[in-house]
Write a protein that holds these residues in place. Structure first.
Motif, PDB file in Angstrom:
ATOM      1  N   ARG A  42      60.799  45.305 -82.522  1.00  0.00           N
ATOM      2  CA  ARG A  42      59.496  45.181 -81.876  1.00  0.00           C
ATOM      3  C   ARG A  42      59.005  46.556 -81.457  1.00  0.00           C
ATOM      4  NH1 ARG A  42      58.568  39.569 -81.895  1.00  0.00           N
ATOM      5  NH2 ARG A  42      59.887  39.222 -83.672  1.00  0.00           N
ATOM      6  N   GLN A  46      54.156  45.722 -78.587  1.00  0.00           N
ATOM      7  CA  GLN A  46      54.455  44.291 -78.696  1.00  0.00           C
ATOM      8  C   GLN A  46      55.287  43.826 -77.505  1.00  0.00           C
ATOM      9  OE1 GLN A  46      56.401  44.115 -82.517  1.00  0.00           O
ATOM     10  NE2 GLN A  46      54.608  43.262 -83.533  1.00  0.00           N
ATOM     11  N   ARG A  49      53.207  43.468 -74.424  1.00  0.00           N
ATOM     12  CA  ARG A  49      52.376  42.270 -74.562  1.00  0.00           C
ATOM     13  C   ARG A  49      53.179  40.999 -74.280  1.00  0.00           C
ATOM     14  NH1 ARG A  49      48.107  40.708 -77.648  1.00  0.00           N
ATOM     15  NH2 ARG A  49      47.058  42.443 -76.648  1.00  0.00           N
ATOM     16  N   ILE A  50      54.416  40.966 -74.784  1.00  0.00           N
ATOM     17  CA  ILE A  50      55.259  39.782 -74.583  1.00  0.00           C
ATOM     18  C   ILE A  50      55.582  39.611 -73.098  1.00  0.00           C
ATOM     19  CG2 ILE A  50      57.551  38.799 -75.030  1.00  0.00           C
ATOM     20  CD1 ILE A  50      57.376  40.097 -77.843  1.00  0.00           C
ATOM     21  N   MET A  52      53.847  40.561 -70.643  1.00  0.00           N
ATOM     22  CA  MET A  52      52.623  40.140 -69.967  1.00  0.00           C
ATOM     23  C   MET A  52      52.367  38.649 -70.189  1.00  0.00           C
ATOM     24  SD  MET A  52      48.735  41.457 -70.571  1.00  0.00           S
ATOM     25  CE  MET A  52      48.922  43.124 -69.999  1.00  0.00           C
ATOM     26  N   ASP A  53      52.377  38.237 -71.453  1.00  0.00           N
ATOM     27  CA  ASP A  53      52.050  36.847 -71.775  1.00  0.00           C
ATOM     28  C   ASP A  53      53.060  35.870 -71.176  1.00  0.00           C
ATOM     29  OD1 ASP A  53      49.948  37.824 -73.154  1.00  0.00           O
ATOM     30  OD2 ASP A  53      50.565  37.149 -75.141  1.00  0.00           O
ATOM     31  N   GLU A  54      54.317  36.280 -71.148  1.00  0.00           N
ATOM     32  CA  GLU A  54      55.352  35.376 -70.643  1.00  0.00           C
ATOM     33  C   GLU A  54      55.474  35.445 -69.119  1.00  0.00           C
ATOM     34  OE1 GLU A  54      56.880  33.205 -72.337  1.00  0.00           O
ATOM     35  OE2 GLU A  54      56.892  33.825 -74.432  1.00  0.00           O
ATOM     36  N   ASP A  55      54.711  36.338 -68.496  1.00  0.00           N
ATOM     37  CA  ASP A  55      54.763  36.534 -67.045  1.00  0.00           C
ATOM     38  C   ASP A  55      56.207  36.709 -66.571  1.00  0.00           C
ATOM     39  OD1 ASP A  55      53.702  36.922 -64.552  1.00  0.00           O
ATOM     40  OD2 ASP A  55      53.629  34.796 -64.037  1.00  0.00           O
ATOM     41  N   MET A  84      51.648  46.650 -64.772  1.00  0.00           N
ATOM     42  CA  MET A  84      52.842  45.828 -64.629  1.00  0.00           C
ATOM     43  C   MET A  84      54.018  46.685 -64.159  1.00  0.00           C
ATOM     44  SD  MET A  84      52.671  43.005 -67.627  1.00  0.00           S
ATOM     45  CE  MET A  84      52.611  44.151 -68.971  1.00  0.00           C
TER      46      MET A  84
END
Lengths: 150, 296
Positions: A42, A46, A49-50, A52-55, A84
């Protein structure tokens, strides 16, 4: 019951060895956490982003190819830029002792080499939780000298 | 919440966590929200046994929808270990093509064992995602056990994924999923026995009543049949039988949620523990609540 911690375990860069990452993922799951494994190769973007999206509250990076000195600080920096900086970053793999101070400096809060027991990693996570709960910020963007194994 | 409506991914991720932790009440759409066309559907449920290739097919569907200009959100539901309470969520592993795209939001969800039921939580998450402008949503679940079936039942359309070498068609029927499916894809069509699996499912369905779902062969590995699959998904019509089955599961999910949220739950459990049958305990409570309302 408190919500379980969400931890992303990631393999940045081009190395294809993920037994260590999988074992860490497994150990954290067995300790009652929710572990999201990214799979191999990765990019730093990426991975950020992961997270962030998965909190996720924690990010574990595994590298056995020697690219840690380059990739780990970039990921910490990107996390801070994405607001973050509260995410706690730890690393593992083949990481020479000489390379570690620079990683701590960059915001990585623990480096686990070969021979680390899974118990130790779980203890690290527990310490992180205690510190976070007591209001101490130890995320990758925090101004602190603390790191595991001091 | 406001940040999520303003298009912040971080805000959205946080709001979804609040829903997951049962810290969010009902969700109101933002003031500038335009509801989607009634003829369009948003939520695709993808289900099937472990290892049949759901994630790989989902990756293809995402690509297809992005090309159409959709914003695609994926909720991948995986089981929580009943022993440790932890979960290993590995659905991202096979979706590397979709990672990092601005128009894809991927979230792994552990079923957890505390409090609220999973279908309730997932339904709320979908509501929020749609309010935030995600035009297509995919819910991916392992099709084993009532809980997972109920999660799938939230979806507008359900894709059931099968693969060769998993026993005969009766096995699939046993799982109780076929009656919910609007489309069945037999994945791994490059392997021996795929055609036979499809035939067996078809035969099993012919014996049954109402219009059977379409059955397609595809291979996520070679790309064979993927285009046909995507076209069929876009044209998918809800079957008469499946819509009833879905509604039934949804009603059950609400009922289950109400029970789990009930302040009386502890009382009920105590009454049952003292030797009364569950049925009697519930009746006793019903009477009690009736008396309470009369008093008021």
């Amino acid at each position: 019951m408190a919500a379980p911690l969400r931890v992303v375990v990631a393999k940045p860069g081009l190395d294809g060895h993920d037994r260590g990452a999988k074992i860490v993922a497994r150990a954290l799951r067995d300790a009652g956490h929710e572990v999201i494994y990214t799979g191999l190769r990765r990019t730093p973007e990426q991975i950020v982003r992961i997270v962030m999206d998965e909190d996720a509250q924690l990010l574990g990076l595994s590298s056995l190819s020697g690219a840690h000195a380059h990739l780990f600080p970039i990921i910490c920096q990107l996390l801070v830029e994405a607001e973050m900086g509260d995410v706690v970053v730890f690393g593992g793999g083949i990481i020479p002792t000489n390379d570690r101070p620079a990683l701590y400096e960059a915001g990585v809060r623990a480096v686990f080499g070969p021979g680390t027991t899974s118990t130790e990693i779980v203890e690290f996570i527990e310490t992180v939780t205690e510190k976070t709960n007591s209001g101490e910020s130890i995320g990758c963007g925090a101004k602190t000298d603390w790191h595991w194994g001091q | 919440m406001k940040a999520a409506f303003d298009g912040s991914r971080r805000g959205l991720a946080r709001a979804l966590s609040h829903i997951e932790n049962n810290q969010m009440g009902s969700i109101e759409p933002p003031s500038n929200y335009i509801p989607p066309d009634k003829n369009e559907w948003q939520v695709l449920g993808v289900t099937g046994a472990p290892g049949v290739g759901k994630s790989c097919l989902v990756d293809k569907i995402i690509q297809h929808w992005i090309e159409q200009g959709h914003k695609v959100a994926i909720l991948a539901v995986d089981p929580t270990s009943p022993v440790t309470g932890g979960a290993l969520l590995g659905d991202r592993l096979r979706m590397s093509n979709s990672d990092g795209e601005e128009s894809v939001y991927f979230r792994s969800i552990a079923t957890r064992k505390h409090g609220g039921s999973v279908p309730g939580v997932v339904a709320k998450m979908l509501e929020l995602l749609i309010f935030c402008g995600w035009t297509k949503c995919i819910v991916e679940t392992v099709g084993a056990g009532q809980g997972e079936i109920r999660v799938a039942a939230i979806a507008d359309r359900i894709l059931l994924v099968e693969a060769p070498g998993r026993g005969d068609g009766v096995q699939a029927e046993k799982a109780g999923l076929i009656e919910l499916a609007d489309l069945i894809v037999v994945n791994k069509s490059d392997l021996d026995g795929a055609q036979r699996t499809a035939d067996e499912i078809r035969q099993a369905l012919q014996v049954g009543a109402t219009s059977p779902p379409q059955i397609l062969l595809a291979s996520a590995a070679t790309g064979e049949g993927i285009e046909e699959m995507c076209v069929s998904i876009d044209q998918m019509v809800e079957r008469e039988g499946s819509s009833r089955a879905k509604l039934l599961e949804r009603v059950k999910a609400v009922h289950e949620q109400a029970l789990l949220d009930s302040p009386q739950l502890e009382n009920i459990l105590e009454i049952v523990a003292s030797g009364t049958s569950a049925e009697m305990a519930l009746q006793a409570l019903d009477k009690q609540s009736q008396q309470n309302t009369q008093k008021e």
